[in-house]
Design a protein around this motif. Structure first.
Motif, PDB file in Angstrom:
ATOM      1  N   ARG A  78       0.827  -1.215   0.000  1.00 14.76           N
ATOM      2  CA  ARG A  78       0.000   0.000   0.000  1.00 14.76           C
ATOM      3  C   ARG A  78       0.860   1.263   0.000  1.00 14.76           C
ATOM      4  N   ASN A  81       2.339   1.718  -3.467  1.00 15.71           N
ATOM      5  CA  ASN A  81       1.309   2.183  -4.404  1.00 15.71           C
ATOM      6  C   ASN A  81       0.971   3.648  -4.169  1.00 15.71           C
ATOM      7  N   ALA A  82       0.976   4.086  -2.927  1.00 18.62           N
ATOM      8  CA  ALA A  82       0.698   5.499  -2.639  1.00 18.62           C
ATOM      9  C   ALA A  82       1.811   6.384  -3.202  1.00 18.62           C
ATOM     10  N   ALA A  85       1.396   6.488  -6.926  1.00 19.33           N
ATOM     11  CA  ALA A  85       0.233   7.298  -7.305  1.00 19.33           C
ATOM     12  C   ALA A  85       0.596   8.780  -7.318  1.00 19.33           C
ATOM     13  N   PRO A  89       1.320   9.280 -12.491  1.00 16.04           N
ATOM     14  CA  PRO A  89       0.384   9.974 -13.396  1.00 16.04           C
ATOM     15  C   PRO A  89       0.741  11.443 -13.635  1.00 16.04           C
ATOM     16  N   PHE A 133       0.908   0.704 -14.063  1.00 15.31           N
ATOM     17  CA  PHE A 133       0.370   1.070 -12.751  1.00 15.31           C
ATOM     18  C   PHE A 133      -1.147   1.172 -12.836  1.00 15.31           C
ATOM     19  N   ARG A 134      -1.819   0.397 -11.993  1.00 14.64           N
ATOM     20  CA  ARG A 134      -3.277   0.387 -11.897  1.00 14.64           C
ATOM     21  C   ARG A 134      -3.958   0.173 -13.248  1.00 14.64           C
ATOM     22  N   TYR A 138       2.329   3.992 -18.478  1.00 15.97           N
ATOM     23  CA  TYR A 138       2.768   5.382 -18.498  1.00 15.97           C
ATOM     24  C   TYR A 138       4.200   5.454 -19.020  1.00 15.97           C
TER      25      TYR A 138
END
Length: 170
Positions: A78, A81-82, A85, A89, A133-134, A138
């Motif tokens: 987690r 991933n944070a 994030a 993007p 990613f997700r 990218y």
């Protein structure tokens, strides 16, 4: 000689061996005659009960440790991933008007991402890389690719630094 059996007659002549006497067997547990002393069976049952309880304690400890490791792994995932994030993007160089297909392998499958001709060259030179990613892919600059590699290496879909031109190594 009429009173003796054939076996006795052969024994007297030395032609037969003496009958083996039946050995008396020790009483077995099946017959019910032999019983274990009460203290011996109690001690055995106690050690068996102790063994079961010790096994339960060990299994419970292993279960608790596995659950702790799983929670720790999920926490790290987690956090990574944070960080991604916040990084990926906002710094992506994907372009909506890109028309060239760039194929790469990621997750054991061949994937496709549309890039511009300039991005295709920079990808081949190792100046750009692709991050998954997700569910999206990218395009990022090389310094950001290094950061992604430190945060979560499995997110790196394509990066070709070894194919970079010789101008970087002079």
């Amino acid at each position: 000689m009429s009173g003796s059996s054939l076996q006795d007659q052969l024994l007297k002549l030395g032609l037969a061996k003496k009958k083996p006497t039946a050995k008396r067997r020790a009483p077995t547990a099946k017959s019910g005659r032999a019983r274990r002393p009460e203290h011996a069976s109690g001690a055995q049952n106690m050690s068996l009960a102790q063994a079961y309880s010790e096994r339960q304690r060990v299994e419970q400890r292993e279960k608790t440790e596995a659950a702790r490791r799983k929670r720790e792994h999920e926490r790290r995932r987690r956090e990574a991933n944070a960080k991604l994030a916040a990084l990926v993007p906002s710094n992506a160089r994907n372009e909506a008007e890109a028309e060239e297909a760039r194929y790469f392998e990621y997750g054991g499958k061949i994937r496709k991402l549309f890039v511009t001709a300039g991005q295709q060259r920079e990808l081949n030179q190792g100046k750009l890389g692709i991050v998954g990613f997700r569910g999206r892919y990218y395009i990022l600059d090389a310094p950001l690719i290094d950061e992604v590699r430190r945060i979560k290496p499995e997110a790196l879909a394509f990066f070709a630094p070894d194919l970079a031109g010789d101008e970087d190594h002079e």
